[in-house]
Design a protein around this motif. Structure first.
Motif, mmCIF file in Angstrom:
data_model
loop_
_atom_site.group_PDB
_atom_site.id
_atom_site.type_symbol
_atom_site.label_atom_id
_atom_site.label_comp_id
_atom_site.label_asym_id
_atom_site.label_seq_id
_atom_site.Cartn_x
_atom_site.Cartn_y
_atom_site.Cartn_z
ATOM 1 N N GLY A 291 0.787 -1.230 0.000
ATOM 2 C CA GLY A 291 0.000 0.000 0.000
ATOM 3 C C GLY A 291 0.812 1.270 0.000
ATOM 4 O O GLY A 291 0.270 2.346 0.257
ATOM 5 N N THR A 292 2.106 1.203 -0.301
ATOM 6 C CA THR A 292 2.944 2.403 -0.273
ATOM 7 C C THR A 292 2.511 3.414 -1.338
ATOM 8 O O THR A 292 2.491 4.621 -1.079
ATOM 9 N N THR A 293 2.171 2.929 -2.529
ATOM 10 C CA THR A 293 1.736 3.846 -3.585
ATOM 11 C C THR A 293 0.408 4.501 -3.222
ATOM 12 O O THR A 293 0.209 5.709 -3.434
ATOM 13 N N LEU A 294 -0.491 3.734 -2.657
ATOM 14 C CA LEU A 294 -1.784 4.268 -2.238
ATOM 15 C C LEU A 294 -1.586 5.345 -1.167
ATOM 16 O O LEU A 294 -2.215 6.417 -1.225
ATOM 17 N N ALA A 295 -0.724 5.075 -0.200
ATOM 18 C CA ALA A 295 -0.459 6.053 0.856
ATOM 19 C C ALA A 295 0.089 7.344 0.273
ATOM 20 O O ALA A 295 -0.327 8.449 0.658
ATOM 21 N N GLU A 296 1.025 7.208 -0.653
ATOM 22 C CA GLU A 296 1.597 8.413 -1.258
ATOM 23 C C GLU A 296 0.550 9.202 -2.033
ATOM 24 O O GLU A 296 0.501 10.436 -1.966
ATOM 25 N N GLN A 297 -0.323 8.520 -2.770
ATOM 26 C CA GLN A 297 -1.341 9.215 -3.547
ATOM 27 C C GLN A 297 -2.293 9.996 -2.636
ATOM 28 O O GLN A 297 -2.713 11.103 -2.971
ATOM 29 N N ILE A 298 -2.640 9.422 -1.507
ATOM 30 C CA ILE A 298 -3.516 10.115 -0.558
ATOM 31 C C ILE A 298 -2.825 11.376 -0.037
ATOM 32 O O ILE A 298 -3.392 12.478 -0.031
ATOM 33 N N ILE A 299 -1.590 11.220 0.395
ATOM 34 C CA ILE A 299 -0.851 12.341 0.981
ATOM 35 C C ILE A 299 -0.613 13.439 -0.045
ATOM 36 O O ILE A 299 -0.755 14.638 0.243
ATOM 37 N N CYS A 300 -0.284 13.038 -1.258
ATOM 38 C CA CYS A 300 0.112 14.027 -2.263
ATOM 39 C C CYS A 300 -1.060 14.730 -2.941
ATOM 40 O O CYS A 300 -0.849 15.593 -3.796
ATOM 41 N N ARG A 301 -2.266 14.373 -2.570
ATOM 42 C CA ARG A 301 -3.398 15.176 -3.019
ATOM 43 C C ARG A 301 -3.474 16.484 -2.234
ATOM 44 O O ARG A 301 -4.222 17.399 -2.593
ATOM 45 N N HIS A 302 -2.679 16.580 -1.168
ATOM 46 C CA HIS A 302 -2.610 17.814 -0.391
ATOM 47 C C HIS A 302 -1.893 18.892 -1.209
ATOM 48 O O HIS A 302 -0.895 18.616 -1.882
ATOM 49 N N SER A 303 -2.393 20.098 -1.135
ATOM 50 C CA SER A 303 -1.877 21.186 -1.983
ATOM 51 C C SER A 303 -0.453 21.594 -1.639
ATOM 52 O O SER A 303 0.229 22.208 -2.472
ATOM 53 N N ARG A 304 0.034 21.235 -0.447
ATOM 54 C CA ARG A 304 1.370 21.671 -0.024
ATOM 55 C C ARG A 304 2.352 20.504 0.064
ATOM 56 O O ARG A 304 3.430 20.649 0.644
ATOM 57 N N ILE A 305 1.977 19.372 -0.490
ATOM 58 C CA ILE A 305 2.856 18.200 -0.440
ATOM 59 C C ILE A 305 3.146 17.724 -1.857
ATOM 60 O O ILE A 305 2.225 17.530 -2.653
ATOM 61 N N ALA A 306 4.416 17.537 -2.169
ATOM 62 C CA ALA A 306 4.839 17.091 -3.500
ATOM 63 C C ALA A 306 5.232 15.618 -3.462
ATOM 64 O O ALA A 306 5.693 15.101 -2.439
ATOM 65 N N SER A 307 5.058 14.967 -4.594
ATOM 66 C CA SER A 307 5.390 13.544 -4.713
ATOM 67 C C SER A 307 6.807 13.352 -5.238
ATOM 68 O O SER A 307 7.143 13.822 -6.324
ATOM 69 N N GLY A 308 7.616 12.660 -4.459
ATOM 70 C CA GLY A 308 8.964 12.332 -4.906
ATOM 71 C C GLY A 308 9.069 10.928 -5.463
ATOM 72 O O GLY A 308 10.102 10.551 -6.005
ATOM 73 N N ALA A 309 7.994 10.137 -5.310
ATOM 74 C CA ALA A 309 7.960 8.737 -5.751
ATOM 75 C C ALA A 309 9.089 7.961 -5.082
ATOM 76 O O ALA A 309 9.400 8.193 -3.919
ATOM 77 N N GLU A 310 9.699 7.033 -5.817
ATOM 78 C CA GLU A 310 10.713 6.154 -5.229
ATOM 79 C C GLU A 310 12.097 6.740 -5.471
ATOM 80 O O GLU A 310 12.695 6.543 -6.529
ATOM 81 N N LEU A 311 12.596 7.460 -4.493
ATOM 82 C CA LEU A 311 13.922 8.060 -4.596
ATOM 83 C C LEU A 311 14.990 7.026 -4.232
ATOM 84 O O LEU A 311 14.855 6.313 -3.242
ATOM 85 N N SER A 312 16.032 6.982 -5.003
ATOM 86 C CA SER A 312 17.063 5.953 -4.806
ATOM 87 C C SER A 312 18.179 6.400 -3.872
ATOM 88 O O SER A 312 19.151 5.665 -3.679
#
Length: 556
Positions: A291-312
């Motif tokens: 559920g990591t992708t789902l969690a990120e999608q929920i969080i990143c719908r916030h106007s002040r949060i950006a998605s970094g996806a899977e940073l290496s």
């Protein structure tokens, strides 16, 4: 070049061109014994290692070839692809751009660069590269498939199907196109695609292992939809055997045991000066398919949060520090000798990566699942960051991992036994972190999120320190590209069909349940809400998430 070496190289190439690959590789090994920097031997052996999924060896060999044959675009191309598959996107971009610069009329090179931009979540540049490839070669299979994958990342599934079908109709990149196409559809009756897939599998001369694996992944997906569990399991098992190299379970367990010994309470107590005050990182981690992708999608719908996806970044730092290799006294000394200046440098470098993603956002996510191995470093550097651990029913997580194609680095998925033991080792490590880390880990249960979306989503946002926004409930409407293998699922509203999926396979999962040990689900027929060894919870399926719930509540 040494005349005798030159003769061996020529002989090896003759065998290679005639299809006698193993003979050729044996001769190239001889060449390296006499001339370790021979570009042709390093290149050919690098290709073999790449095709076998041994990316570390492939990259090492191809880097040697690159230094000795810097004007050959194919060397940069293959090195770029190996780095791409290894997750080094910056290195891959450098190599692929060199290949394009040296051979600007090679459509494949533009397509590979498009793949790079797609994975870096730069859709405009990706589309531009794919279109350049098609301008050179209108039937380029890599570009057609790449455009389909690009459409999926931005949520246009119908457009993706058109591109995949165009590749299939043209006979281009059939295994990959068929694999991806079957992932976009749910089959209720036998489709024509299955006839095509089985026809390709029945050919006397099999394709390269990655292509053959894709055909089995595709067949398994169709048979899963049709309800033929026996054929589903058979195709997925064959696909994994073709996809993944052997997994050294003993070496992995020794490495994790070493980490638990070194990174203890005393280690953290003595290093409080390593802290950076930034609150920007939002770390999302856990087993893939939890559920990591789902969690990120929920969080990143916030106007002040950006998605970094899977940073290496932390995975690469783990490699640089030697934590991907065998434990040793020297490694322990090196880790314990890291000082404040080292930690400050690591923190600055990571924050610079976040700035490249979005300099203005208050928070930036990093959802590399396997960052759970680097929590010691992440918690030292950023004690004010957000740490979200995603958990899901172990059996359901494993079923999903066994039935999806991951990169060869996920070779712990090779069999039910290797995956079950790996899951136990991961859980043991997380139990250790819960006891010793100097930060709070917020546990997000996939099952709880599905059954109580708003409550769990609000709790998730609260962890980031940001005010609630109702858009976070419409996670599937986000416009941020999704490049992981959950890209189709997170484009739909919350659904419950993945909960308890293990039940359909329960008669075929004996090895997995034995390997999972105490994490295996109960096998009581007809149970609907009982957790193994725990009280009934009416909103949860029969699984064993309870142990994980208890483990992480201890540290909160």
């Amino acid at each position: 070049m040494n005349p005798s070496v030159d003769l061996i190289v020529k002989e090896a190439l003759a065998h290679q061109h005639a299809g006698r690959i193993q003979v050729a590789l044996g001769l190239f090994e001889k060449v390296l014994q006499r001339d370790p920097r021979n570009p042709q031997a390093n290149f050919s052996l690098g290709i073999a290692a790449y095709l076998n999924g041994d990316l570390g060896v492939a990259i090492e060999l191809l880097r040697v070839a690159e230094r000795r044959a810097s004007r050959l675009p194919q060397v940069h191309q293959l090195l770029g692809l190996a780095l791409l598959n290894a997750g080094d996107l910056a290195g891959a971009q450098k190599s692929l751009k060199k290949a394009v610069a040296l051979a600007p009329k090679e459509a494949d090179f533009h397509s590979h660069l498009g793949d790079l931009y797609r994975l870096r979540r730069q859709p405009a540049l990706a589309r531009q590269s794919y279109e350049r490839a098609l301008a050179i070669d209108p039937g380029n299979g890599y570009a057609l498939v790449g455009l389909g994958q690009l459409e999926i990342t931005i949520g246009d599934i119908e457009a993706a199907v058109v591109w995949f079908q165009q590749a299939i109709d043209g006979g281009k990149e059939l295994p990959t196109a068929l694999h991806l196409l079957t992932g976009t559809r749910t089959y209720k009756e036998r489709p024509v695609e299955l006839d095509t897939i089985e026809g390709l599998l029945s050919q006397e001369v099999p394709r390269a292992a990655p292509d053959q694996a894709n055909l089995h992944w595709a067949a398994g997906k169709v048979y899963y939809d049709l309800g033929d569990t026996q054929r589903t399991v058979l195709h997925f098992r064959t696909a994994r055997q073709l996809r993944y190299p052997p997994f050294d379970r003993k070496a992995h367990e020794e490495r994790i045991s070493f980490m638990k010994e070194v990174f203890n309470e005393k280690f953290f107590a003595e290093r409080q000066e390593a802290q950076d005050s930034s609150e920007r990182p939002v770390f999302i981690f856990g087993m893939p398919r939890s559920g990591t992708t789902l969690a990120e999608q929920i969080i990143c719908r916030h106007s002040r949060i950006a998605s970094g996806a899977e940073l290496s970044y932390f995975r690469q730092l783990q490699q640089d520090l030697g934590l991907r290799g065998a434990p040793s006294a020297a490694l322990e000394t090196r880790l314990k000798n890291l000082g404040p200046k080292d930690y400050q440098r690591f923190a600055r470098s990571y924050l610079a990566e976040l700035n490249q993603i979005d300099r203005r956002a208050d928070r930036v996510t990093d959802k590399m699942p396997h960052n759970f191995e680097m929590l010691w470093m992440m918690s030292l550097l950023f004690p004010k960051a957000t740490f979200i651990h995603c958990v899901r029913c172990p059996a359901d997580t494993c079923i999903s991992l066994l039935s999806h194609s991951l990169s060869p680095s996920h070779n712990y998925c090779l069999s039910q036994e290797t995956l079950g033991r790996y899951f136990q080792t991961y859980t043991d490590l997380m139990e250790h972190w819960a006891k010793v880390l100097p930060v709070k880990l917020h546990q997000l249960s996939y099952e709880e999120l599905v059954h109580n979306q708003e409550r769990e989503s609000r709790a998730l946002l609260a962890q980031t320190g940001m005010d609630w926004e109702d858009d976070c409930l419409q996670f599937y409407q986000g416009d941020s590209p999704v490049t992981t293998f959950s890209n189709l699922q997170v484009r739909r509203p919350m659904f419950r069909s993945s909960i308890g999926r293990w039940r359909r396979y329960k008669d075929l999962l004996k090895d997995l349940f034995v390997a999972l040990g105490p994490l295996a689900p109960t096998m009581t027929e007809g149970a609907t809400g009982l957790l193994a060894g725990h009280e009934e919870r009416p909103n949860l399926p029969d699984n064993d998430v309870a142990r994980q719930h208890q483990v992480f509540q201890q540290g909160q």
